[in-house]
Design a protein around this motif. Structure first.
Motif, PDB file in Angstrom:
ATOM      1  N   ARG A 117     -11.798  32.365  61.884  1.00 60.72           N
ATOM      2  CA  ARG A 117     -11.510  32.985  63.186  1.00 60.72           C
ATOM      3  C   ARG A 117     -11.546  34.502  63.132  1.00 60.72           C
ATOM      4  N   SER A 118     -11.304  35.085  61.965  1.00 57.89           N
ATOM      5  CA  SER A 118     -11.202  36.538  61.855  1.00 57.89           C
ATOM      6  C   SER A 118     -12.534  37.261  62.048  1.00 57.89           C
ATOM      7  N   GLY A 119     -13.657  36.588  61.757  1.00 57.82           N
ATOM      8  CA  GLY A 119     -14.964  37.226  61.841  1.00 57.82           C
ATOM      9  C   GLY A 119     -15.414  37.870  60.546  1.00 57.82           C
ATOM     10  N   VAL A 120     -14.614  37.777  59.491  1.00 55.28           N
ATOM     11  CA  VAL A 120     -14.978  38.407  58.224  1.00 55.28           C
ATOM     12  C   VAL A 120     -16.240  37.782  57.635  1.00 55.28           C
ATOM     13  N   LEU A 121     -16.450  36.486  57.843  1.00 61.88           N
ATOM     14  CA  LEU A 121     -17.636  35.837  57.283  1.00 61.88           C
ATOM     15  C   LEU A 121     -18.915  36.321  57.958  1.00 61.88           C
ATOM     16  N   ALA A 122     -18.839  36.692  59.233  1.00 62.23           N
ATOM     17  CA  ALA A 122     -19.998  37.257  59.928  1.00 62.23           C
ATOM     18  C   ALA A 122     -20.248  38.693  59.490  1.00 62.23           C
ATOM     19  N   SER A 123     -19.174  39.432  59.232  1.00 59.08           N
ATOM     20  CA  SER A 123     -19.306  40.831  58.808  1.00 59.08           C
ATOM     21  C   SER A 123     -19.770  40.964  57.364  1.00 59.08           C
ATOM     22  N   PHE A 124     -19.399  39.991  56.521  1.00 54.57           N
ATOM     23  CA  PHE A 124     -19.759  40.011  55.103  1.00 54.57           C
ATOM     24  C   PHE A 124     -20.354  38.656  54.727  1.00 54.57           C
ATOM     25  N   PRO A 125     -21.641  38.441  55.031  1.00 53.44           N
ATOM     26  CA  PRO A 125     -22.254  37.127  54.792  1.00 53.44           C
ATOM     27  C   PRO A 125     -22.331  36.743  53.317  1.00 53.44           C
ATOM     28  N   ILE A 162     -19.831  36.611  51.321  1.00 55.44           N
ATOM     29  CA  ILE A 162     -18.605  35.920  50.931  1.00 55.44           C
ATOM     30  C   ILE A 162     -18.905  34.429  50.801  1.00 55.44           C
ATOM     31  N   ASN A 163     -18.479  33.855  49.686  1.00 51.66           N
ATOM     32  CA  ASN A 163     -18.651  32.425  49.444  1.00 51.66           C
ATOM     33  C   ASN A 163     -17.275  31.837  49.150  1.00 51.66           C
ATOM     34  N   LEU A 164     -16.692  31.175  50.131  1.00 51.08           N
ATOM     35  CA  LEU A 164     -15.344  30.639  49.970  1.00 51.08           C
ATOM     36  C   LEU A 164     -15.272  29.478  48.985  1.00 51.08           C
ATOM     37  N   VAL A 165     -16.419  28.951  48.574  1.00 51.44           N
ATOM     38  CA  VAL A 165     -16.428  27.889  47.565  1.00 51.44           C
ATOM     39  C   VAL A 165     -16.161  28.481  46.179  1.00 51.44           C
ATOM     40  N   THR A 166     -16.694  29.681  45.940  1.00 52.23           N
ATOM     41  CA  THR A 166     -16.563  30.284  44.612  1.00 52.23           C
ATOM     42  C   THR A 166     -15.554  31.430  44.553  1.00 52.23           C
ATOM     43  N   GLN A 167     -15.295  32.082  45.667  1.00 49.82           N
ATOM     44  CA  GLN A 167     -14.367  33.215  45.668  1.00 49.82           C
ATOM     45  C   GLN A 167     -12.956  32.742  45.977  1.00 49.82           C
ATOM     46  N   PRO A 168     -11.995  33.151  45.150  1.00 49.42           N
ATOM     47  CA  PRO A 168     -10.616  32.751  45.421  1.00 49.42           C
ATOM     48  C   PRO A 168     -10.046  33.516  46.609  1.00 49.42           C
ATOM     49  N   VAL A 169      -9.054  32.917  47.234  1.00 49.32           N
ATOM     50  CA  VAL A 169      -8.314  33.558  48.316  1.00 49.32           C
ATOM     51  C   VAL A 169      -6.835  33.466  47.981  1.00 49.32           C
ATOM     52  N   GLY A 170      -6.049  34.287  48.653  1.00 52.26           N
ATOM     53  CA  GLY A 170      -4.625  34.255  48.391  1.00 52.26           C
ATOM     54  C   GLY A 170      -3.832  34.856  49.526  1.00 52.26           C
ATOM     55  N   ILE A 171      -2.522  34.807  49.358  1.00 49.51           N
ATOM     56  CA  ILE A 171      -1.593  35.422  50.295  1.00 49.51           C
ATOM     57  C   ILE A 171      -0.722  36.366  49.485  1.00 49.51           C
ATOM     58  N   TYR A 172      -0.775  37.638  49.826  1.00 56.31           N
ATOM     59  CA  TYR A 172      -0.020  38.669  49.112  1.00 56.31           C
ATOM     60  C   TYR A 172      -0.197  38.590  47.600  1.00 56.31           C
ATOM     61  N   GLY A 173      -1.439  38.478  47.147  1.00 63.63           N
ATOM     62  CA  GLY A 173      -1.735  38.542  45.729  1.00 63.63           C
ATOM     63  C   GLY A 173      -1.527  37.255  44.953  1.00 63.63           C
ATOM     64  N   ILE A 202      -3.659  37.310  54.391  1.00 67.05           N
ATOM     65  CA  ILE A 202      -4.662  36.507  53.700  1.00 67.05           C
ATOM     66  C   ILE A 202      -5.664  37.459  53.063  1.00 67.05           C
ATOM     67  N   GLU A 203      -5.892  37.288  51.776  1.00 67.37           N
ATOM     68  CA  GLU A 203      -6.796  38.170  51.046  1.00 67.37           C
ATOM     69  C   GLU A 203      -7.929  37.353  50.435  1.00 67.37           C
ATOM     70  N   ILE A 204      -9.138  37.867  50.548  1.00 67.78           N
ATOM     71  CA  ILE A 204     -10.314  37.249  49.928  1.00 67.78           C
ATOM     72  C   ILE A 204     -10.663  38.121  48.733  1.00 67.78           C
ATOM     73  N   TYR A 205     -10.694  37.525  47.552  1.00 64.62           N
ATOM     74  CA  TYR A 205     -10.895  38.294  46.325  1.00 64.62           C
ATOM     75  C   TYR A 205     -12.354  38.300  45.897  1.00 64.62           C
ATOM     76  N   ARG A 206     -12.776  39.452  45.360  1.00 59.69           N
ATOM     77  CA  ARG A 206     -14.127  39.599  44.822  1.00 59.69           C
ATOM     78  C   ARG A 206     -14.084  39.419  43.312  1.00 59.69           C
ATOM     79  N   PRO A 207     -15.199  39.060  42.703  1.00 55.93           N
ATOM     80  CA  PRO A 207     -15.233  38.992  41.238  1.00 55.93           C
ATOM     81  C   PRO A 207     -15.005  40.382  40.643  1.00 55.93           C
ATOM     82  N   LEU A 208     -14.370  40.428  39.498  1.00 59.58           N
ATOM     83  CA  LEU A 208     -14.149  41.710  38.835  1.00 59.58           C
ATOM     84  C   LEU A 208     -15.467  42.259  38.316  1.00 59.58           C
ATOM     85  N   VAL A 209     -15.640  43.568  38.425  1.00 58.72           N
ATOM     86  CA  VAL A 209     -16.842  44.222  37.926  1.00 58.72           C
ATOM     87  C   VAL A 209     -16.784  44.312  36.409  1.00 58.72           C
TER      88      VAL A 209
END
Length: 103
Positions: free
Chosen positions: A38-46, A48-59, A74-81
């Motif tokens: 609902r937030s629109g983040v997936l449209a803004s950042f295509p 993002i893969n919710l199957v492989t990227q972890p998500v969390g609440i306050y870390g 709600i936070e969507i985490y990126r892989p570490l560089v």
């Protein structure tokens, strides 16, 4: 302010160049995954893969079917560089090599 019977939550995602922080009003029983959609983040950042990227609440990592509570962030985490352990070892080695020997 959220209407009676609604929860106020925030969806957050960041890259090195951009930050996405969107407050949302959702009904009780809404899940993390539903709020992300609902937030629109997936449209803004295509990329993002919710199957492989972890998500969390306050870390703290959470599943997409976690039911939200009032004021959850709600936070969507990126892989570490870089691996944090390797980075620390490199900094320690560099610091040790630049220190002058004790006389």
């Amino acid at each position: 302010m959220a209407e009676p019977g609604e929860l106020q939550v925030v969806v957050a995602y960041a890259t090195a160049q951009h930050e996405f922080v969107r407050p949302l009003r959702v009904t009780p029983g809404t899940t993390v995954g539903e709020a992300i959609e609902r937030s629109g983040v997936l449209a803004s950042f295509p990329d993002i893969n919710l199957v492989t990227q972890p998500v969390g609440i306050y870390g703290k990592k959470k599943a997409l079917d976690t039911v939200l509570r009032e004021r959850d962030r709600i936070e969507i985490y990126r892989p570490l560089v870089a691996d944090p352990k390797d980075s620390r070892r490199k900094r320690a080695a560099k610091k040790q090599s630049t220190q002058a020997p004790a006389a």
